[in-house]
Write an enzyme that holds these catalytic residues in place. Sequence first.
Site, PDB file in Angstrom:
ATOM      1  N   GLU A  85       0.878  -1.172   0.000  1.00 45.27           N
ATOM      2  CA  GLU A  85       0.000   0.000   0.000  1.00 45.27           C
ATOM      3  C   GLU A  85       0.911   1.216   0.000  1.00 45.27           C
ATOM      4  O   GLU A  85       1.451   1.594   1.038  1.00 45.27           O
ATOM      5  CB  GLU A  85      -0.876   0.013   1.266  1.00 45.27           C
ATOM      6  CG  GLU A  85      -1.853  -1.133   1.373  1.00 45.27           C
ATOM      7  CD  GLU A  85      -2.962  -1.074   0.348  1.00 45.27           C
ATOM      8  OE1 GLU A  85      -3.174  -0.003  -0.256  1.00 45.27           O
ATOM      9  OE2 GLU A  85      -3.601  -2.107   0.134  1.00 45.27           O
ATOM     10  N   CYS A 116      -2.251   9.408   2.239  1.00 42.18           N
ATOM     11  CA  CYS A 116      -1.891   8.705   1.000  1.00 42.18           C
ATOM     12  C   CYS A 116      -2.927   8.956  -0.083  1.00 42.18           C
ATOM     13  O   CYS A 116      -2.575   9.127  -1.239  1.00 42.18           O
ATOM     14  CB  CYS A 116      -1.721   7.218   1.263  1.00 42.18           C
ATOM     15  SG  CYS A 116      -3.168   6.454   1.993  1.00 42.18           S
TER      16      CYS A 116
HETATM   17  P1  NDP Z   1       8.428   4.887   4.399  1.00 45.14           P
HETATM   18  O1  NDP Z   1       8.388   4.112   3.134  1.00 45.14           O
HETATM   19  O2  NDP Z   1       9.558   5.775   4.666  1.00 45.14           O
HETATM   20  O3  NDP Z   1       8.342   3.912   5.666  1.00 45.14           O
HETATM   21  C1  NDP Z   1       7.286   2.988   5.832  1.00 45.14           C
HETATM   22  C2  NDP Z   1       7.717   1.918   6.821  1.00 45.14           C
HETATM   23  O4  NDP Z   1       8.754   1.131   6.246  1.00 45.14           O
HETATM   24  C3  NDP Z   1       8.284   2.472   8.122  1.00 45.14           C
HETATM   25  O5  NDP Z   1       7.894   1.639   9.201  1.00 45.14           O
HETATM   26  C4  NDP Z   1       9.772   2.382   7.879  1.00 45.14           C
HETATM   27  O6  NDP Z   1      10.515   2.334   9.067  1.00 45.14           O
HETATM   28  C5  NDP Z   1       9.861   1.062   7.136  1.00 45.14           C
HETATM   29  N1  NDP Z   1      11.089   0.867   6.385  1.00 45.14           N
HETATM   30  C6  NDP Z   1      12.026   1.779   6.009  1.00 45.14           C
HETATM   31  N2  NDP Z   1      13.008   1.180   5.287  1.00 45.14           N
HETATM   32  C7  NDP Z   1      12.682  -0.126   5.205  1.00 45.14           C
HETATM   33  C8  NDP Z   1      13.267  -1.265   4.560  1.00 45.14           C
HETATM   34  N3  NDP Z   1      14.392  -1.173   3.845  1.00 45.14           N
HETATM   35  N4  NDP Z   1      12.657  -2.461   4.661  1.00 45.14           N
HETATM   36  C9  NDP Z   1      11.493  -2.578   5.348  1.00 45.14           C
HETATM   37  N5  NDP Z   1      10.888  -1.544   5.979  1.00 45.14           N
HETATM   38  C10 NDP Z   1      11.468  -0.338   5.896  1.00 45.14           C
HETATM   39  O7  NDP Z   1       7.036   5.670   4.426  1.00 45.14           O
HETATM   40  P2  NDP Z   1       6.561   6.748   5.472  1.00 45.14           P
HETATM   41  O8  NDP Z   1       6.582   6.190   6.842  1.00 45.14           O
HETATM   42  O9  NDP Z   1       7.274   8.005   5.182  1.00 45.14           O
HETATM   43  O10 NDP Z   1       5.018   6.904   5.058  1.00 45.14           O
HETATM   44  C11 NDP Z   1       4.578   7.796   4.096  1.00 45.14           C
HETATM   45  C12 NDP Z   1       4.230   7.058   2.815  1.00 45.14           C
HETATM   46  O11 NDP Z   1       3.241   6.080   3.088  1.00 45.14           O
HETATM   47  C13 NDP Z   1       3.632   7.975   1.772  1.00 45.14           C
HETATM   48  O12 NDP Z   1       4.165   7.684   0.507  1.00 45.14           O
HETATM   49  C14 NDP Z   1       2.155   7.603   1.816  1.00 45.14           C
HETATM   50  O13 NDP Z   1       1.463   7.900   0.642  1.00 45.14           O
HETATM   51  C15 NDP Z   1       2.217   6.153   2.107  1.00 45.14           C
HETATM   52  N6  NDP Z   1       0.954   5.660   2.660  1.00 45.14           N
HETATM   53  C16 NDP Z   1       0.191   4.795   1.923  1.00 45.14           C
HETATM   54  C17 NDP Z   1      -1.026   4.368   2.393  1.00 45.14           C
HETATM   55  C18 NDP Z   1      -1.852   3.379   1.626  1.00 45.14           C
HETATM   56  O14 NDP Z   1      -2.682   2.741   2.241  1.00 45.14           O
HETATM   57  N7  NDP Z   1      -1.678   3.212   0.330  1.00 45.14           N
HETATM   58  C19 NDP Z   1      -1.552   4.835   3.666  1.00 45.14           C
HETATM   59  C20 NDP Z   1      -0.670   5.720   4.374  1.00 45.14           C
HETATM   60  C21 NDP Z   1       0.545   6.105   3.863  1.00 45.14           C
HETATM   61  P3  NDP Z   1      11.125   3.682   9.666  1.00 45.14           P
HETATM   62  O15 NDP Z   1      10.000   4.676   9.780  1.00 45.14           O
HETATM   63  O16 NDP Z   1      11.616   3.238  10.973  1.00 45.14           O
HETATM   64  O17 NDP Z   1      12.182   4.131   8.687  1.00 45.14           O
END
Ligand code: NDP
Length: 489
Positions: free
Chosen positions: A238, A272
């Site tokens: 997502e 999102c």
């Molecule tokens: P990120 O992609 O930066 O992070 C998402 C999660 O992935 C966090 O828990 C992060 O940990 C973790 N993560 C980071 N690097 C890795 C890796 N290499 N392997 C596995 N996990 C990893 O997104 P954001 O937190 O900045 O969220 C914003 C984004 O989410 C926007 O693009 C938004 O549109 C999208 N979004 C989509 C939704 C949907 O349902 N389609 C709903 C809500 C948001 P850490 O934070 O500790 O780095």
Amino acid sequence: MTTVLTGETFESFNPATGETVGAYPVHTAEQVESAVAKAREAAAWWDSLGFAGRAERLATWRAALANRMPELVEVISEETGKPAGDAQLELVLAIEHLAWAGKHARKVLGPQRRAPGLLLANQAASVEHQPLGVVGVIGPWNYPVYTPLGSISYALAAGNAVVFKPSEFTPGVGKWLADSFAEAVPEHPVLQLVTGLGETGAALTKAGADKIAFTGSAATGKKVMASAAETLTPVVIEAGGKDPLLVDADADLDAAADATVWGAFSNAGQTCAGVERVYVHERVHDEFVAKVVAKAEDIDAGEQYGPMTMPSQLDIVRRHIEDALAAGGKAVVGGADAVGDRYVKPTVLVDVPEDCSAVREETFGPTVTIAKVATMDEAVEKANDSVYGLGSTVFSKSRGMELARRLRTGQTAINAPLSFAGIASLPFGGSGDSGFGRIHGPEGLREFARPKAIARQRFTAPIALTSFARSKKTEALVGKLIAKLHGKG
Ligand code: NDP
């Protein structure tokens, strides 16, 4: 105000004040693997409870969430900076989804009879959806309850145990959720929390879970999928969006303007499926822009929405606004100066060329572009010209359904903003850079289950097809039968 690693722990901050609000362990790859191993045992117990036993326990958890809303609202506000009313709204929607998932799991996933067909009429055919085992959920920070629970509630209701890695910006919310679940279901660790930075998330993708449900950016989604591919672990992604809103010539312009400002600016645009681009029929364009400007000017950043939760996002928002202005766009509200140290004021951009970052990339801030179109066909074409395909909105009195069907997005709201997100029976998900797979609704339950097909012989068939005892006469008979049944074209 960035995440600080202090030895084995990291700290989370209040983005509105910069104050430290908690310290959490950085779980290592070994600890994540051990959590998944424990979850596997818990999953067997959870599965053995059956739909009714699980529904009862999920209802206990739901009641705790509903009764303790003010407590969790405070934790959400503290870690994201969002106003209490918005924190409550995401919690309310999450509770609705949890209720739906618990209540409908049996009907959607339980055994269903299927027609065996004429040739195998002696069989009773059925399909049932069994749990996958352990689901690893990786969540973002923007809706730290609603978004991960979109996967967690449905995965749990389908009979799986869950290991949840919240964003490093919202570990306290994750802990609150896991602790409250453990109070409601104390017997086994059915929902466990692992905390840390991106590496902890990466470790979860390799820790032996049966599926990874990832919500976050498309860039991280690609890494998650590549890592999970090493063990052929399936994923649901997502990711982000660049959601369009279409305004037809016959639309209710006040309602469309209201939906635009709320869809674009609520939660500081960190949604999102928030509105990022608007395409308006030329006959109503100027009137619509004037209404949006009037409403946007009334919005108080800091009062009606919070700060940018992730400080690095400020640079992206500023760059998109600056790119738009440099390319000839005009800011009719806000502008590059709207981007402060923590808060961004509403910004409405017009006349922005379609190839600008403000139109093509996810801004994830309280900005919106508005473009004039000659026809709604042009609006659909421009809306669909995106690498993303998450949500969309249409305002039209006469053509709502037609335009909605033509938009290449997973979900479309007609004449109201983001309504699909609150309807628990509807699936939610995207295509392209917005990811794939579905959470919510029956599709969301099936996403976390494995179809099991069973064919049970009821009586010996008069014509034995799958036996070496099959005769030439039988073969000839079957040949004739099929020609008669299907040969007419
Ligand atoms: P990120 O992609 O930066 O992070 C998402 C999660 O992935 C966090 O828990 C992060 O940990 C973790 N993560 C980071 N690097 C890795 C890796 N290499 N392997 C596995 N996990 C990893 O997104 P954001 O937190 O900045 O969220 C914003 C984004 O989410 C926007 O693009 C938004 O549109 C999208 N979004 C989509 C939704 C949907 O349902 N389609 C709903 C809500 C948001 P850490 O934070 O500790 O780095």
